[in-house]
Design a protein around this motif. Structure first.
Motif, PDB file in Angstrom:
ATOM      1  N   VAL A 123      -6.539   5.921  11.055  1.00 45.69           N
ATOM      2  CA  VAL A 123      -5.172   5.611  10.636  1.00 45.69           C
ATOM      3  C   VAL A 123      -4.158   6.013  11.705  1.00 45.69           C
ATOM      4  N   ASN A 125       1.963   4.803   1.263  1.00 45.40           N
ATOM      5  CA  ASN A 125       1.889   5.591   2.495  1.00 45.40           C
ATOM      6  C   ASN A 125       1.559   7.044   2.163  1.00 45.40           C
ATOM      7  N   ALA A 158      -4.430   4.401  -0.191  1.00 50.24           N
ATOM      8  CA  ALA A 158      -3.449   3.319  -0.041  1.00 50.24           C
ATOM      9  C   ALA A 158      -3.410   2.382  -1.238  1.00 50.24           C
ATOM     10  N   GLN A 171      -4.676  -5.398   2.859  1.00 52.08           N
ATOM     11  CA  GLN A 171      -4.447  -5.272   1.416  1.00 52.08           C
ATOM     12  C   GLN A 171      -4.775  -6.619   0.774  1.00 52.08           C
ATOM     13  N   SER A 208      -2.706   0.070  11.053  1.00 58.24           N
ATOM     14  CA  SER A 208      -3.268   1.192  10.300  1.00 58.24           C
ATOM     15  C   SER A 208      -2.346   2.407  10.300  1.00 58.24           C
ATOM     16  N   LEU A 252       0.104   3.488   7.393  1.00 54.50           N
ATOM     17  CA  LEU A 252      -0.328   4.233   6.214  1.00 54.50           C
ATOM     18  C   LEU A 252       0.058   5.708   6.278  1.00 54.50           C
ATOM     19  N   PRO A 311       0.829  -1.215   0.000  1.00 55.77           N
ATOM     20  CA  PRO A 311       0.000   0.000   0.000  1.00 55.77           C
ATOM     21  C   PRO A 311       0.861   1.262   0.000  1.00 55.77           C
ATOM     22  N   VAL A 343      -9.278   6.246   2.906  1.00 60.77           N
ATOM     23  CA  VAL A 343      -8.029   5.557   3.241  1.00 60.77           C
ATOM     24  C   VAL A 343      -7.694   4.516   2.177  1.00 60.77           C
TER      25      VAL A 343
END
Length: 250
Positions: free
Chosen positions: A154, A117, A134, A163, A189, A192, A115, A130
């Motif tokens: 997050v 950031n 991501a 993911q 979380s 991220l 993912p 989110v």
């Protein structure tokens, strides 16, 4: 007679003084000396310094084990939701789909990037926001997991982000008819919003033996990775093809 009485008084007075002085001497001599107290403090300090790292390591390992257990449960729930038809994987973007098997005819997902950031992502962002940040898509569902009942954020290190990845075609009917592989990476979380790049889990610094403490590197690594088969629905195909996740060749 008077002389005898005075002598008894003198003896009694002497004995009383003797006992009183003896009690004072005992009180003064009781307890620890200053040197003994300093030695005791030094010994206790050494013991505390020696035990503190073990206590910290034990606490960190227990917290990490609890977090991994929650991540495993979240991954299992996601797989069950996909198998039950609650989450539709046909809408996954191409970045989360692996269409080419390896030399052994099986699908692996290490090549799919982690993912993205976003340090500037607001802590109050919705799950859709989110996920879009991501994974670059709002069509991937079930990615945000609130583990403590106070709402997903997050900025909450206890919450999780999933993911999902899969093999198979983009056509929903063909996908359900042939079956496919589903792979999941479960992250904290707060990874991220890190300023560092999130990892896929195959990096050397993601080795489980090196991530007992919550270092910057361990936060960026997936807590767990899961790979599971999603069987075909209403289709009779070669079982060997199902095990490879490539579906029917007809």
């Amino acid at each position: 007679m008077l002389y005898e009485r005075d002598r008894y008084k003198a003896i009694s007075f002497y004995l009383l003084n003797f006992l009183a002085n003896r009690s004072k001497t005992r009180l003064q001599e009781s307890g620890f000396s200053l040197i003994e107290s300093l030695i005791a403090v030094a010994v206790v300090s050494v013991l505390i310094v020696a035990i503190a790292p073990l206590v910290a390591l034990s606490t960190s390992a227990r917290i990490n084990a609890r977090r991994i257990d929650q991540a495993t449960q979240a991954a299992r729930s996601y797989v069950d939701a996909v198998r039950g038809g609650v989450i539709d994987t046909a809408a996954f973007p191409s970045t989360l789909i692996r269409n080419t098997p390896n030399a052994q005819g099986q699908y692996t997902f290490e090549a799919i990037v982690a993912p993205t950031n976003a340090p500037s992502l607001a802590l109050t962002s919705t799950c859709s926001q989110v996920t879009n940040s991501a994974l670059g898509s709002t069509t991937v569902l079930g990615t945000c997991v609130d583990t403590n009942g106070n709402g997903f954020s997050v900025g909450d290190p206890q919450d999780l982000f999933i993911q999902p990845m899969r093999s198979g075609p983009n056509d929903a009917t063909e996908l359900r008819g042939q079956g496919y592989w589903l792979a999941l990476r479960v992250y904290r979380s707060d990874a991220l919003i890190s300023s560092n790049t999130i990892k896929t889990g195959i990096e050397s610094d993601c080795d489980s033996g090196a991530t007992a403490f919550a270092s910057t590197s361990s936060i960026l690594c997936p807590l767990v990775t899961v790979r599971s088969q999603i069987p075909p629905v209403g289709s009779s195909i070669n079982i060997n093809e199902v095990s490879k996740g490539i579906g029917s060749t007809n």
